[in-house]
Design an enzyme around this catalytic site. Structure first.
Site, PDB file in Angstrom:
ATOM      1  N   GLU A  47       0.832  -1.205   0.000  1.00  0.00           N
ATOM      2  CA  GLU A  47       0.000   0.000   0.000  1.00  0.00           C
ATOM      3  C   GLU A  47       0.870   1.260   0.000  1.00  0.00           C
ATOM      4  O   GLU A  47       1.825   1.374   0.769  1.00  0.00           O
ATOM      5  CB  GLU A  47      -0.892  -0.008   1.245  1.00  0.00           C
ATOM      6  CG  GLU A  47      -1.843   1.161   1.354  1.00  0.00           C
ATOM      7  CD  GLU A  47      -2.639   1.153   2.657  1.00  0.00           C
ATOM      8  OE1 GLU A  47      -3.668   1.826   2.712  1.00  0.00           O
ATOM      9  OE2 GLU A  47      -2.216   0.463   3.618  1.00  0.00           O
ATOM     10  N   LYS A 120     -10.486   2.504  -1.612  1.00  0.00           N
ATOM     11  CA  LYS A 120     -10.568   1.815  -0.319  1.00  0.00           C
ATOM     12  C   LYS A 120     -11.885   2.124   0.385  1.00  0.00           C
ATOM     13  O   LYS A 120     -12.244   3.292   0.577  1.00  0.00           O
ATOM     14  CB  LYS A 120      -9.376   2.236   0.535  1.00  0.00           C
ATOM     15  CG  LYS A 120      -9.227   1.534   1.870  1.00  0.00           C
ATOM     16  CD  LYS A 120      -7.906   1.951   2.494  1.00  0.00           C
ATOM     17  CE  LYS A 120      -7.644   1.312   3.829  1.00  0.00           C
ATOM     18  NZ  LYS A 120      -6.313   1.697   4.369  1.00  0.00           N
ATOM     19  N   CYS A 157      -5.589  -2.838   2.703  1.00  0.00           N
ATOM     20  CA  CYS A 157      -5.252  -2.787   4.121  1.00  0.00           C
ATOM     21  C   CYS A 157      -6.453  -2.999   5.035  1.00  0.00           C
ATOM     22  O   CYS A 157      -6.905  -4.128   5.180  1.00  0.00           O
ATOM     23  CB  CYS A 157      -4.516  -1.494   4.434  1.00  0.00           C
ATOM     24  SG  CYS A 157      -3.548  -1.589   5.975  1.00  0.00           S
TER      25      CYS A 157
END
Length: 294
Positions: A47, A120, A157
């Site tokens: 990331e 995300k 993540c």
């Protein structure tokens, strides 16, 4: 009649990042080239690898790293690399879209085409992980892409802690789950080591959805204005039962590869029955933030 094997070599990578961003990109490219030389065709970088993990602090100067996907220099560079090596590269970047910023991923196919963008969905907020200051919650929904080698689903993540995200991508047709990551120590709880928890959760996603999974995390100690984080690496590849096929240590830059048979995995997934036996009529509480309610 048994389907012909569909062998695919996957790669997890990990590296430390500094404020020498050119060096970070060179290091990432070297890892991609090493993975490709080892036979990998889907290669996962961590990331936000262009910079250190700037979310340790709330610092308005860091918004300078946010740029539109179209013309983004990191995406442009790694699209050319993907084309040259005939590999699939999911690339994590800080995206600016109008007046909004997202933690995003561009899926680059093996011919260098950007197939699309995932933003995300789950944005964490806590000491050392001040992401809500920088990123709006993603508005793309979960995405899967049919690439040259496989249909891939990607979370970023904090997304990896949510079984709903993995299951949705599996239902959308993913054959492999990918999670680029930046996770390490907890500034307010220095004795807390979350690595085992982090890894087991994703191994559970692989096993529950009966498909391979790759996670790539960063390494190294990074100093912020108010705290420091030590990222614990431990990048890994799991098979369709959740078993570890390859794993990295906590401190060493490098590449780990593993080869999976997507045809055999698909047969196992069909035979195992977890999708046949789903009961979506019983899962209504998942559609409400408070769950089942009173």
């Amino acid at each position: 009649m048994t389907d012909a094997p569909r062998l695919l070599t996957l790669a997890a990578t990990q590296m430390a990042c500094s404020w020498d961003t050119a060096a970070n990109l060179d290091r990432a490219e070297a890892l991609v080239r090493a993975a490709a030389a080892a036979g990998a065709r889907v290669i996962l970088l961590q990331e936000l690898f262009e910079t250190p993990y700037f979310c340790k602090d709330q610092d308005a100067d860091q918004f300078r790293w946010a740029r539109p996907i179209e013309g983004h220099p990191v995406v442009t560079r790694f699209a050319a690399l993907a084309r040259a090596l005939a590999v699939v590269l999911p690339v994590s970047v800080f995206e600016r879209a109008g007046q909004t910023q997202f933690n995003s991923l561009a899926m680059i196919d093996a011919d260098g085409t950007v197939l699309g963008v995932y933003r995300k969905s789950h944005i964490p907020q806590g000491p050392g992980y001040e992401e809500k200051y920088y990123f709006s919650p993603g508005d793309t929904g979960f995405r899967v892409w049919r690439t040259r080698y496989a249909t891939l689903g990607v979370g970023i993540c904090w997304d990896q802690w949510f079984p709903e995200a993995a299951r949705v991508m599996a239902l959308m047709g993913a054959e492999v789950l990918l999670y680029p990551t930046a996770i390490g120590s907890e500034p307010t709880e220095p004795d807390l080591d979350t690595m085992g928890h982090w890894r087991r959760v994703m191994q559970g996603h692989a096993g529950a959805n009966v498909m391979p999974l790759v996670a790539s995390n960063r390494i190294g100690r990074e100093e912020g204005q108010g705290c420091a984080l030590t990222f614990y690496g431990s990048s890994f590849i799991a098979d369709h039962t959740g078993a570890l096929l390859a794993e990295a240590d906590r401190e060493t830059e490098g590449v780990r590869t593993a080869t999976v048979d997507l045809a055999a995995t698909a047969r196992h997934r069909r035979a195992w029955g977890v999708f046949r036996d789903r009961r979506p009529d019983l899962y209504g509480a998942l559609g409400r933030l408070e769950g089942a309610g009173a």
